[in-house]
Write an enzyme that holds these catalytic residues in place. Structure first.
Site, PDB file in Angstrom:
ATOM      1  N   GLU A  33       0.852  -1.311   0.005  1.00  0.00           N
ATOM      2  CA  GLU A  33       0.022  -0.071   0.212  1.00  0.00           C
ATOM      3  C   GLU A  33       0.726   1.184   0.216  1.00  0.00           C
ATOM      4  O   GLU A  33       1.848   1.379   0.676  1.00  0.00           O
ATOM      5  CB  GLU A  33      -1.163   0.148   1.366  1.00  0.00           C
ATOM      6  CG  GLU A  33      -2.249   0.444   1.017  1.00  0.00           C
ATOM      7  CD  GLU A  33      -3.319  -0.335   0.005  1.00  0.00           C
ATOM      8  OE1 GLU A  33      -2.995   0.158  -1.161  1.00  0.00           O
ATOM      9  OE2 GLU A  33      -3.562  -1.176   0.566  1.00  0.00           O
ATOM     10  N   SER A 125     -16.259   3.390  -1.462  1.00  0.00           N
ATOM     11  CA  SER A 125     -15.889   2.144  -0.386  1.00  0.00           C
ATOM     12  C   SER A 125     -14.336   1.933  -0.546  1.00  0.00           C
ATOM     13  O   SER A 125     -13.840   1.351   0.156  1.00  0.00           O
ATOM     14  CB  SER A 125     -16.662   0.716  -0.826  1.00  0.00           C
ATOM     15  OG  SER A 125     -16.051   0.636  -2.140  1.00  0.00           O
ATOM     16  N   GLU A 163      -7.038  10.389 -14.455  1.00  0.00           N
ATOM     17  CA  GLU A 163      -7.270  10.794 -13.035  1.00  0.00           C
ATOM     18  C   GLU A 163      -6.138  11.831 -12.765  1.00  0.00           C
ATOM     19  O   GLU A 163      -6.484  12.743 -11.962  1.00  0.00           O
ATOM     20  CB  GLU A 163      -6.984   9.521 -12.361  1.00  0.00           C
ATOM     21  CG  GLU A 163      -7.184   9.628 -10.842  1.00  0.00           C
ATOM     22  CD  GLU A 163      -8.492   8.896 -10.228  1.00  0.00           C
ATOM     23  OE1 GLU A 163      -8.976   7.936 -10.850  1.00  0.00           O
ATOM     24  OE2 GLU A 163      -8.797   9.069  -8.952  1.00  0.00           O
ATOM     25  N   ASP A 175      -4.629   0.705  -9.339  1.00  0.00           N
ATOM     26  CA  ASP A 175      -6.038   0.494  -9.531  1.00  0.00           C
ATOM     27  C   ASP A 175      -6.344   0.114 -11.007  1.00  0.00           C
ATOM     28  O   ASP A 175      -6.927  -0.685 -11.001  1.00  0.00           O
ATOM     29  CB  ASP A 175      -6.656   1.661  -8.882  1.00  0.00           C
ATOM     30  CG  ASP A 175      -6.375   2.273  -7.316  1.00  0.00           C
ATOM     31  OD1 ASP A 175      -5.875   1.286  -6.836  1.00  0.00           O
ATOM     32  OD2 ASP A 175      -6.879   3.140  -7.129  1.00  0.00           O
TER      33      ASP A 175
HETATM   34  C1  GLA Z   1      -5.314   4.621  -4.302  1.00  0.00           C
HETATM   35  C2  GLA Z   1      -4.445   4.888  -5.475  1.00  0.00           C
HETATM   36  C3  GLA Z   1      -3.335   3.913  -5.990  1.00  0.00           C
HETATM   37  C4  GLA Z   1      -2.517   3.599  -4.673  1.00  0.00           C
HETATM   38  C5  GLA Z   1      -3.389   3.468  -3.300  1.00  0.00           C
HETATM   39  C6  GLA Z   1      -2.448   3.342  -2.119  1.00  0.00           C
HETATM   40  O1  GLA Z   1      -5.968   3.512  -4.521  1.00  0.00           O
HETATM   41  O2  GLA Z   1      -5.525   5.219  -6.540  1.00  0.00           O
HETATM   42  O3  GLA Z   1      -2.505   4.371  -6.982  1.00  0.00           O
HETATM   43  O4  GLA Z   1      -1.502   4.659  -4.469  1.00  0.00           O
HETATM   44  O5  GLA Z   1      -4.277   4.415  -2.941  1.00  0.00           O
HETATM   45  O6  GLA Z   1      -1.668   2.038  -2.218  1.00  0.00           O
END
Ligand code: GLA
Length: 389
Positions: A33, A125, A163, A175
């Site tokens: 993360e 969420s 984004e 993501d």
């Molecule tokens: C969000 C961002 C991702 C990543 C996470 C943390 O989901 O969109 O790119 O940085 O936070 O791991």
């Protein structure tokens, strides 16, 4: 689902023409993360829940958007001649941003579209409903406009580009990549420094993935996210004065400890420490999973949460309560916050026969402490975004 949405589409926009259907999943990150914008590793998987998009090309340059999830807003209208990001355009700024990104990147969009969307990812969420909308829009544009040169990785990158540059969130690639490239029953071990990746089977046997949604409204989340990102960038620049590195993900724990004093503030040192240690934890976690050592995988998930709580400071009382209550329950292999943090969800690996008591206990303790309820979802790992047959 597809038939029902097709019918609704025709009720809304009229029948006829070439109406096609697309799907993009949501995602959950198992470990790794806040490493993706630090050139580190991540280990997300696509879910079976996600966003459906029904679309038809128009003869003119009008864009019509309708979402079942925001039915009250009705059909929102835009035009290819004015693709600026506007607050009043609400959720449609996500698909509009992707259309804008296609234009910017040399894949022009010259015809308008009628679109109907429906998502079954729980609202806000932290399971990446916005990235899911971005990628499903990309899959639709590629298909409808015949841009066969575009790969799924390109579509992930276009989603991230929009984004970052259109919606103003400086997110990494995790993501959109997980959503575009997901594979059923597998997580993706992605090296964000060069986008090389490997699929790792997630065989949990007598356990399942349980997501707990805190229902905390995010509010300041996006600006805090950008703040963490710039703290890491500053720390990297400080470290680069003493070591030749391109990003924090290149460092082992020992290398970091040796040079960390080059970072000028205690807070930035902790941010960078998280990025370095979390990346190493992710590498170890995938090794453990490959060796079927699910207990070790779970312990690394727990350590990930502690680091996000104490060093990176992106959890908050809601996520901490969900995780700390989960740790007390029987049958919990590991539990941590997932995604950006500051609200959103936790992910836990829970033995199948303990799931009911897990939901009951964590749910009751959360309500008692926080004052409102959390929602729980037992999820499956699904495949990436695609054109629906
Ligand atoms: C969000 C961002 C991702 C990543 C996470 C943390 O989901 O969109 O790119 O940085 O936070 O791991």
């Amino acid at each position: 689902m597809k038939e029902k949405l097709m019918e609704q589409f025709q009720k809304l926009y009229g029948a006829g023409g070439d109406i096609r259907a697309y799907f993009a999943p949501g995602r959950v990150n198992l470990i790794g993360e806040h490493t993706d914008y630090n050139g580190g590793h991540v280990f997300p998987c696509a879910l079976t829940i996600g966003t459906y998009l029904i679309a038809r090309k128009r003869e003119d340059r009008k864009l019509n958007f309708y979402s079942e999830n925001f039915a009250k807003l009705g059909v929102k209208e835009s035009s290819l001649d004015d693709l600026t990001c506007k607050a009043e355009d609400a959720w449609t700024n996500y698909p509009k941003g992707v259309i804008w990104a296609f234009n910017e990147k040399g894949h022009p969009v010259e015809s308008g579209f009628d679109m109907l969307l429906y998502g079954n990812i729980p609202n806000g969420s932290g399971l990446s409903s916005s990235a899911s909308v971005e990628v499903v829009t990309g899959v639709m544009l590629k298909d409808m406009l015949g841009y066969e040169d575009l790969t799924m990785v390109d579509l992930a990158l276009y989603g991230q580009y929009s984004e970052n540059n259109y919606n103003g969130v400086n997110c990494g690639i995790m993501d959109q990549f997980a959503i575009a490239m997901g594979k059923a029953e597998h997580a993706i071990f992605l090296d964000t420094s060069d986008l090389s990746y490997e699929y790792a089977p997630v065989k949990l046997e007598d356990a399942r993935i349980v997501i707990a949604c805190s229902n905390k409204k995010r509010g300041l989340g996006d600006s805090k996210y950008n703040e963490r990102r710039s703290e890491c960038e500053t720390a990297l620049a400080e470290l680069q004065k003493v070591k030749d590195i391109k990003n924090l993900g290149e460092l082992t724990e020992a290398e970091f400890e040796e040079i960390k004093d080059a970072i000028g503030s205690e807070v930035r040192r902790r941010r960078a420490k998280h990025a370095v240690y979390e990346n190493q934890r992710t590498i170890h976690a995938v090794e453990a999973l490959k060796q079927n050592d699910i207990e070790r995988f779970g312990k690394l998930m727990n350590e990930s949460h502690i680091s996000l709580r104490d060093d990176y400071e992106v959890t908050g009382i809601e996520l901490d309560t969900l995780v700390e209550e989960a740790w007390k329950c029987d049958g919990v292999i590991g539990s941590r916050m997932t995604g950006a943090g500051f609200g959103g969800c936790t992910v836990s690996l829970v033995k199948t026969d303990c799931i009911d008591s897990f939901i009951e206990k964590v749910g009751a303790a959360y309500k008692e402490k926080i004052g409102y309820s959390a929602d729980f979802y037992v999820v499956d790992i699904g495949s990436g975004a695609h054109v629906m047959d």
